[in-house]
Scaffold this active site. Structure first.
Site, PDB file in Angstrom:
ATOM      1  N   ASP A   1      90.910  -2.545  16.159  1.00 39.30           N
ATOM      2  CA  ASP A   1      91.595  -2.444  14.866  1.00 39.30           C
ATOM      3  C   ASP A   1      91.920  -0.984  14.582  1.00 39.30           C
ATOM      4  OD1 ASP A   1      92.571  -2.635  12.325  1.00 39.30           O
ATOM      5  OD2 ASP A   1      90.810  -3.618  11.455  1.00 39.30           O
TER       6      ASP A   1
ATOM      7  N   LYS B   1      86.636   0.087  15.407  1.00 44.62           N
ATOM      8  CA  LYS B   1      87.493   0.951  14.608  1.00 44.62           C
ATOM      9  C   LYS B   1      88.103   1.997  15.535  1.00 44.62           C
ATOM     10  CE  LYS B   1      87.196  -1.386  11.245  1.00 44.62           C
ATOM     11  NZ  LYS B   1      88.406  -1.980  10.680  1.00 44.62           N
TER      12      LYS B   1
ATOM     13  N   ASP C   1      97.032  -7.071   9.238  1.00 45.64           N
ATOM     14  CA  ASP C   1      96.083  -6.976   8.125  1.00 45.64           C
ATOM     15  C   ASP C   1      96.731  -6.253   6.946  1.00 45.64           C
ATOM     16  OD1 ASP C   1      94.024  -6.422   6.356  1.00 45.64           O
ATOM     17  OD2 ASP C   1      92.598  -5.727   7.852  1.00 45.64           O
TER      18      ASP C   1
ATOM     19  N   LYS D   1      92.040 -10.619   2.944  1.00 47.83           N
ATOM     20  CA  LYS D   1      90.971  -9.994   2.165  1.00 47.83           C
ATOM     21  C   LYS D   1      91.131 -10.450   0.714  1.00 47.83           C
ATOM     22  CE  LYS D   1      90.146  -5.876   4.927  1.00 47.83           C
ATOM     23  NZ  LYS D   1      90.930  -6.043   6.160  1.00 47.83           N
TER      24      LYS D   1
END
Ligand code: MG
Length: 367
Positions: free
Chosen positions: A193, A165, A241, A265
């Protein structure tokens, strides 16, 4: 067969590490998850789970799942839960948008379809590819030394793929990526990410500063156009994403050659039915995928395992086992990680049974 009742329970999922932190100082210490039940006139009940990553990640929030179910569920009563296409068509006509609200009902109806047919959901989603599903570990945003230590610890537990992250201070992020790459083997995969956290010029600085390293860059900036600009100026493998929230954006990104891998997702896309449609199209177009959800516990993890296990192995970039990040197990029968891998259950449906003793009273009960 008809749906006669839709109900939901809230369940809190505290984190094993105490908190989970990502770009822009965003942090969650207890996830608020919703277990959705769909009951049929033949007494079969299917289950789903929806757990937004707090209210500040995607346009979704935990209480919104329950409020949305109160609005949507009356339109589902009387529908055949086995007719997934028809049910989704009805949900889309009854409630514009709000894909995450629809996800729990759709997931529960796949569970019913599996129970009725005696087959695990992965077989219904296309078939079981390979023996197991490789997992990644998301590494919460902390100082570079601590992230490198955490990666080394999870590597010793068998993980070979890591998602850092970043999306914070770009100079610290450069250190994070460098220090973590140092503790990994050449064959380990590393993803940085940023979760939309860098401005375009910050992202350009970071990708140039780590150009010598083997690292994937995921969703560096907020808008698609900013991400595309960064993508066109870097030779790192590139993952989209947050911007890919449906078929239109997937096709646009494919046409622009804007990504090498896409993160799907389940709740972002509106459930297993819609995720399967996009997954199948990615397979046909040659795009690898991270197959997962925004967050969740045992039921979400089971759904991810079925989705991933029914995807050809060469297109499975990673998946994750959210049930190992949280201290509460909300269902029995869910996949358990073994040395960085998990498997979809062989039992009919999703193969899970909620632990009702841990769930609160019904927060939604429509019949
Ligand atoms: Mg991501």
């Amino acid at each position: 067969m008809k749906i006669v009742r839709v109900f939901a329970h809230r369940v809190d999922l505290p984190l094993v590490e105490g908190s989970y932190k990502w770009s822009g100082g965003k942090s969650v210490s207890i996830f608020d998850s919703t277990i959705v039940g769909v009951e049929t006139d033949q007494g079969i009940v299917g289950y789903g789970e929806v757990c937004p990553l707090g209210p500040f990640y995607l346009p979704a929030y935990a209480e919104g799942v329950r409020a949305g179910l109160r609005e949507l569920a009356p339109h589902c009563i009387g529908s055949d839960p086995r007719e997934l296409g028809k049910l989704n068509h009805r949900m889309d006509a009854a409630l514009k948008g709000h894909p995450y609200v629809k996800s729990g009902i759709d997931m529960a109806c796949w569970d019913i379809l599996g129970k009725v047919s005696g087959l695990p959901v992965c077989q219904l989603l296309g078939g079981r590819f390979g023996e197991q599903v490789r997992l990644y570990r998301a590494i919460s945003q902390t100082p570079p030394d601590e992230m490198a230590r955490n990666v080394a610890n999870y590597k010793s537990e068998g993980y070979t793929r890591f998602q850092l992250k970043v999306g914070g201070d770009p100079d610290l992020d450069i250190q994070r990526i460098r220090q973590v790459r140092e503790v990994l083997a050449p064959s380990d995969r590393l993803v940085a990410d940023a979760n939309t956290g860098w401005t375009q010029h910050e992202a350009m600085r970071v990708v140039r500063a780590v150009r010598d390293l083997d690292v994937y860059i995921e969703q560096p900036c907020l808008t698609y156009e900013e991400c595309l600009a960064v993508r066109r100026n870097t030779d790192h493998p590139f993952v989209l994403d947050e911007n890919v929230d449906g078929l239109d954006m997937l096709l646009r990104a494919k046409s622009d050659l804007a990504m090498d891998v896409v993160n799907l997702k389940i709740s972002k896309l509106g459930g297993l039915t819609k995720t399967k449609q996009i997954r199948d199209l990615c397979v046909s177009m040659g795009i690898a995928m991270t197959l997962e959800d925004s967050w969740g516990g045992d039921i979400t993890t089971a759904a991810i395992a079925h989705l991933a296990h029914s995807t050809p192995e060469e297109f499975r970039f990673t998946s994750t086992d959210f049930n190992s990040y949280v201290t509460v197990s909300n269902a029995t029968g869910a996949p358990q990680r073994e040395r960085g891998f998990m498997k979809a259950s062989d039992a009919p449906g999703l193969g899970i049974e909620p632990r009702f003793e841990l769930l609160g009273p019904r927060a939604v009960d429509i019949h």
